[in-house]
Design an enzyme around this catalytic site. Structure first.
Site, PDB file in Angstrom:
ATOM      1  CE1 TYR A  33      -0.193  17.861 122.874  1.00 53.93           C
ATOM      2  CE2 TYR A  33      -0.343  17.105 125.149  1.00 53.93           C
ATOM      3  CZ  TYR A  33      -0.301  18.141 124.227  1.00 53.93           C
ATOM      4  OH  TYR A  33      -0.375  19.439 124.660  1.00 53.93           O
ATOM      5  CE  LYS A 145      13.360  24.191 104.830  1.00 56.09           C
ATOM      6  NZ  LYS A 145      12.138  24.053 104.039  1.00 56.09           N
ATOM      7  CD  GLU A 177       4.747  29.043 102.436  1.00 60.67           C
ATOM      8  OE1 GLU A 177       5.834  28.920 101.859  1.00 60.67           O
ATOM      9  OE2 GLU A 177       4.626  28.975 103.674  1.00 60.67           O
ATOM     10  CG  LEU A 201      10.341  28.586 104.346  1.00 55.81           C
ATOM     11  CD1 LEU A 201      10.468  28.484 105.861  1.00 55.81           C
ATOM     12  CD2 LEU A 201      10.686  27.269 103.701  1.00 55.81           C
TER      13      LEU A 201
HETATM   14  N1  PDD Z   1       9.996  22.517 101.286  1.00 56.17           N
HETATM   15  N2  PDD Z   1       7.436  26.859 101.470  1.00 56.17           N
HETATM   16  C1  PDD Z   1       7.358  25.774 102.252  1.00 56.17           C
HETATM   17  C2  PDD Z   1       6.230  25.657 103.218  1.00 56.17           C
HETATM   18  C3  PDD Z   1       8.327  24.750 102.130  1.00 56.17           C
HETATM   19  O1  PDD Z   1       8.258  23.673 102.932  1.00 56.17           O
HETATM   20  C4  PDD Z   1       9.355  24.885 101.164  1.00 56.17           C
HETATM   21  C5  PDD Z   1      10.410  23.829 100.994  1.00 56.17           C
HETATM   22  C6  PDD Z   1       9.395  26.047 100.373  1.00 56.17           C
HETATM   23  C7  PDD Z   1      10.485  26.309  99.340  1.00 56.17           C
HETATM   24  O2  PDD Z   1      11.705  26.545  99.982  1.00 56.17           O
HETATM   25  P1  PDD Z   1      13.106  26.166  99.265  1.00 56.17           P
HETATM   26  O3  PDD Z   1      13.057  26.781  97.942  1.00 56.17           O
HETATM   27  O4  PDD Z   1      14.133  26.724 100.182  1.00 56.17           O
HETATM   28  O5  PDD Z   1      13.160  24.637  99.185  1.00 56.17           O
HETATM   29  C8  PDD Z   1       8.415  27.022 100.569  1.00 56.17           C
HETATM   30  C9  PDD Z   1      11.004  21.466 101.285  1.00 56.17           C
HETATM   31  C10 PDD Z   1      11.463  21.122  99.912  1.00 56.17           C
HETATM   32  C11 PDD Z   1      10.509  20.280 102.093  1.00 56.17           C
HETATM   33  O6  PDD Z   1       9.913  20.532 103.144  1.00 56.17           O
HETATM   34  O7  PDD Z   1      10.764  19.123 101.729  1.00 56.17           O
END
Ligand code: PDD
Length: 281
Positions: A33, A145, A177, A201
């Site tokens: 933006y 999240k 991660e 996360l």
């Molecule tokens: N993604 N780390 C990140 C950055 C994530 O976005 C996710 C999940 C995970 C795993 O978290 P969980 O087991 O609670 O799904 C770890 C989801 C699936 C998405 O953004 O679509």
């Protein structure tokens, strides 16, 4: 007009404007933006704002759906629709409208152009400001999240372009991660996974896998592990709600894992069993 909203050529008062839920900005903040001010129907420092706007978009491989000259002329036209001459002029481009995937949308999806205009607030230079100091922790909030997923989007797209399904993020040597999953390893019978600090996360799938390990007397370590330990692991596991508990065969083109297939299969089977039993009709 009192306020103005523009979305791909549609114009109205800001309060009345609607945008599609699948605009990628809603899911990922996937856009860039500019914010400027106008006086006497002239946008101040417009060329500088356009330079930065086109540069920001290009750094994220977003193709602005009009030329710089066209955008300047649309902005000029919008500014002239307003009932007053001191304006806050904001515009953004988002990567388009498509069902949610971290990777860029497939096919010919055009970027969306937004403009909003409202009265600008007067600046009171005669009044000095009061400040507080705060440690700069931006980009250290991976435990939330949040919808601000642009680095994840760019990484997921990079992985896809490399013919891969995920990427491994690391900070220095420490594995954190993946772009949209957690990553763990099996080494000498131990399930090793990064601690749930502000760098990852806290995945729900990861949590269930830890419980499965505990139920089967498989030792769990929640200490940081390194890229080298990842590469030398007996198995690498990528876990998420959509990927369940997937094994990994290759990282950066190098063959990895495959040295503890029974343990890997046990975790996968237990996870699938949990999923099936908790969702049965
Ligand atoms: N993604 N780390 C990140 C950055 C994530 O976005 C996710 C999940 C995970 C795993 O978290 P969980 O087991 O609670 O799904 C770890 C989801 C699936 C998405 O953004 O679509």
């Amino acid at each position: 007009m009192k306020t103005l909203g523009y979305y791909n050529g549609r114009i109205g008062e800001l309060d009345e404007m609607m945008i599609p839920m699948n605009d990628r900005v809603c899911y990922f903040g996937d856009g860039v933006y500019e914010a400027a001010v106008a006086r006497n129907y002239k946008i101040f420092a417009l060329e500088d704002h356009l330079d930065r706007f086109y540069n920001s978009a290009s750094l994220l491989s977003i193709e602005i759906p009009c030329t710089r000259e066209e955008l300047a002329s649309i902005l000029d036209e919008m500014v002239h629709k307003m009932d007053y001459d001191e304006q806050f002029v904001y515009w953004q481009v988002t990567r388009g409208t498509a069902p949610r995937t971290h990777e860029f949308p497939a096919g010919d999806v055009k970027a969306n152009l937004w403009i909003t205009i409202k009265p600008s607030k007067p600046v009171h230079l005669e009044t000095p400001l009061k400040l507080i100091t705060i440690p700069d922790t931006r980009f250290f909030h991976c435990n939330i999240k949040t919808l601000n997923l642009l680095p994840n989007v760019m990484a997921a797209e990079q992985a896809k372009r490399a013919g891969c399904q995920e990427c491994v993020f690391h900070r220095g040597d420490r594995v954190t991660e993946c772009a949209h999953s957690n990553v763990s390893i099996l080494k000498d019978g131990t399930f090793r996974t990064a601690p749930t600090d502000e760098l990852i996360l806290p995945g729900i799938t990861r949590k269930h896998l830890i419980q499965i390990c505990k139920d089967h007397n498989i030792p769990v370590s929640e200490e940081p592990f390194t890229i080298q330990e990842l590469m030398e692991a007996d198995e690498i596991l990528v876990s998420s709600t959509t990927k369940f508990c997937s094994s990994v065969s290759e990282v950066d083109g190098i063959a990895v894992g495959g040295k503890a297939p029974e343990l890997m299969k046990l975790l996968q089977d237990c996870y699938v069993q949990k999923y099936l039993s908790e969702t049965k009709a």
